[in-house]
Design a protein around this motif. Sequence first.
Motif, PDB file in Angstrom:
ATOM      1  N   CYS A  79       0.832  -1.209   0.000  1.00  0.00           N
ATOM      2  CA  CYS A  79       0.000   0.000   0.000  1.00  0.00           C
ATOM      3  C   CYS A  79       0.865   1.257   0.000  1.00  0.00           C
ATOM      4  N   ASP A  80       1.939   1.261   0.798  1.00  0.00           N
ATOM      5  CA  ASP A  80       2.867   2.395   0.818  1.00  0.00           C
ATOM      6  C   ASP A  80       3.396   2.673  -0.589  1.00  0.00           C
ATOM      7  N   LEU A  81       3.817   1.621  -1.281  1.00  0.00           N
ATOM      8  CA  LEU A  81       4.370   1.785  -2.633  1.00  0.00           C
ATOM      9  C   LEU A  81       3.323   2.311  -3.611  1.00  0.00           C
ATOM     10  N   SER A 124       2.199   5.935  -2.615  1.00  0.00           N
ATOM     11  CA  SER A 124       3.297   6.905  -2.755  1.00  0.00           C
ATOM     12  C   SER A 124       3.594   7.209  -4.220  1.00  0.00           C
ATOM     13  N   ILE A 125       3.647   6.183  -5.039  1.00  0.00           N
ATOM     14  CA  ILE A 125       3.897   6.399  -6.466  1.00  0.00           C
ATOM     15  C   ILE A 125       2.752   7.213  -7.070  1.00  0.00           C
ATOM     16  N   PHE A 126       1.521   6.856  -6.732  1.00  0.00           N
ATOM     17  CA  PHE A 126       0.350   7.601  -7.215  1.00  0.00           C
ATOM     18  C   PHE A 126       0.413   9.063  -6.770  1.00  0.00           C
ATOM     19  N   LEU A 142       3.004  10.825  -5.756  1.00  0.00           N
ATOM     20  CA  LEU A 142       4.154  11.503  -6.351  1.00  0.00           C
ATOM     21  C   LEU A 142       3.837  11.945  -7.777  1.00  0.00           C
ATOM     22  N   ILE A 143       3.201  11.077  -8.541  1.00  0.00           N
ATOM     23  CA  ILE A 143       2.825  11.422  -9.917  1.00  0.00           C
ATOM     24  C   ILE A 143       1.794  12.552  -9.920  1.00  0.00           C
ATOM     25  N   MET A 144       0.777  12.419  -9.072  1.00  0.00           N
ATOM     26  CA  MET A 144      -0.308  13.411  -9.046  1.00  0.00           C
ATOM     27  C   MET A 144       0.147  14.786  -8.533  1.00  0.00           C
ATOM     28  N   THR A 145       1.098  14.805  -7.621  1.00  0.00           N
ATOM     29  CA  THR A 145       1.522  16.082  -7.040  1.00  0.00           C
ATOM     30  C   THR A 145       2.763  16.665  -7.710  1.00  0.00           C
ATOM     31  N   SER A 146       3.335  15.966  -8.676  1.00  0.00           N
ATOM     32  CA  SER A 146       4.563  16.472  -9.306  1.00  0.00           C
ATOM     33  C   SER A 146       4.384  17.855  -9.949  1.00  0.00           C
ATOM     34  N   PRO A 147       3.243  18.178 -10.568  1.00  0.00           N
ATOM     35  CA  PRO A 147       3.091  19.555 -11.075  1.00  0.00           C
ATOM     36  C   PRO A 147       3.111  20.596  -9.951  1.00  0.00           C
ATOM     37  N   LEU A 205       2.872  20.882   2.241  1.00  0.00           N
ATOM     38  CA  LEU A 205       3.379  20.538   0.912  1.00  0.00           C
ATOM     39  C   LEU A 205       4.897  20.361   0.896  1.00  0.00           C
ATOM     40  N   ASP A 206       5.582  20.926   1.890  1.00  0.00           N
ATOM     41  CA  ASP A 206       7.039  20.760   1.965  1.00  0.00           C
ATOM     42  C   ASP A 206       7.424  19.300   2.193  1.00  0.00           C
ATOM     43  N   GLU A 207       6.471  18.494   2.649  1.00  0.00           N
ATOM     44  CA  GLU A 207       6.720  17.087   2.960  1.00  0.00           C
ATOM     45  C   GLU A 207       6.642  16.171   1.732  1.00  0.00           C
ATOM     46  N   LEU A 208       6.102  16.637   0.633  1.00  0.00           N
ATOM     47  CA  LEU A 208       5.860  15.771  -0.522  1.00  0.00           C
ATOM     48  C   LEU A 208       7.087  14.989  -1.016  1.00  0.00           C
ATOM     49  N   PRO A 209       8.284  15.596  -1.062  1.00  0.00           N
ATOM     50  CA  PRO A 209       9.439  14.811  -1.521  1.00  0.00           C
ATOM     51  C   PRO A 209       9.767  13.607  -0.627  1.00  0.00           C
ATOM     52  N   GLN A 210       9.234  13.574   0.592  1.00  0.00           N
ATOM     53  CA  GLN A 210       9.469  12.424   1.460  1.00  0.00           C
ATOM     54  C   GLN A 210       8.777  11.164   0.941  1.00  0.00           C
ATOM     55  N   LEU A 211       7.893  11.331  -0.034  1.00  0.00           N
ATOM     56  CA  LEU A 211       7.302  10.157  -0.678  1.00  0.00           C
ATOM     57  C   LEU A 211       8.397   9.281  -1.291  1.00  0.00           C
ATOM     58  N   LEU A 212       9.501   9.910  -1.694  1.00  0.00           N
ATOM     59  CA  LEU A 212      10.645   9.146  -2.220  1.00  0.00           C
ATOM     60  C   LEU A 212      11.231   8.242  -1.139  1.00  0.00           C
TER      61      LEU A 212
END
Length: 176
Positions: free
Chosen positions: A13-15, A18-20, A22-27, A97-104
Motif C-alpha cells: 500500500c505504501d508503494l 506513494s507512487i500515485f 508523487l505522480i499526481m503532485t509532481s506539477p 506541501l514541503d513534505e511531498l518529496p518524502q514520498l521518495l
Amino acid sequence: SNKNLYFFLKRICDLIFSIFLLIMTSPIVFLIGILIKIEDGGPIFYSQIRSGLHEKPYKIIKLRSMIVNAELNGPQWSFANDSRLTNIGKIIRALRLDELPQLLSVIKGDMSLVGPRPERPIFVDNLSKQIPNYKIRSILKPGLSGWAQVNYPYGSSHLDAENKLSYDIFYVKNIS
C-alpha cells in the motif's frame, strides 16, 4: 504470521499510494520549486538526517521552507511563526506541501505513509534521556503522517514531544 502479512500489505500500500501521490503532485512540486527559486534564488530542496527504524539514520528530502543557512547556530526545533520561514515556506508548511518529496523515502523503504514522525538523531538522543520509553517509537518505520500528527497540533518543545509520544505508543500498540 499475521504480523508479517500485515507489514507486507502495508508495504504494498505504501508503494502504490506513494507512487500515485508523487505522480499526481509532481506539477505542484514543480510550481513550488519555481516559486522557491524566484523568492530567494536558493536551493529548492533541503535534506536532513533523521532517525528511522531501530534508530538507523537516513536522509529525508523536503521542499525548502526556510531561509538558506537557517541553522547556522545549530539544530533547533521549528515553531509557529518561525522567523526563519520564507514567504513561500509559510504557505507550504501550513499546507504540509514541503513534505511531498518524502514520498521518495517511502518508496525507498526508509519510511511508511503512516507511523511515528521521524525525528533528528540529536533530538532523539536528548529526548530519550529525558522521556521514559521514548525509543519505543523506533520499533516501527517512521511515517509521513501518524496518529500524533492527526491528533496533536504542531509541536516544538520537550512537552510537545512527550505528549506526542503517548500517541506514538498508542499507534505502536494498536497498529492496524
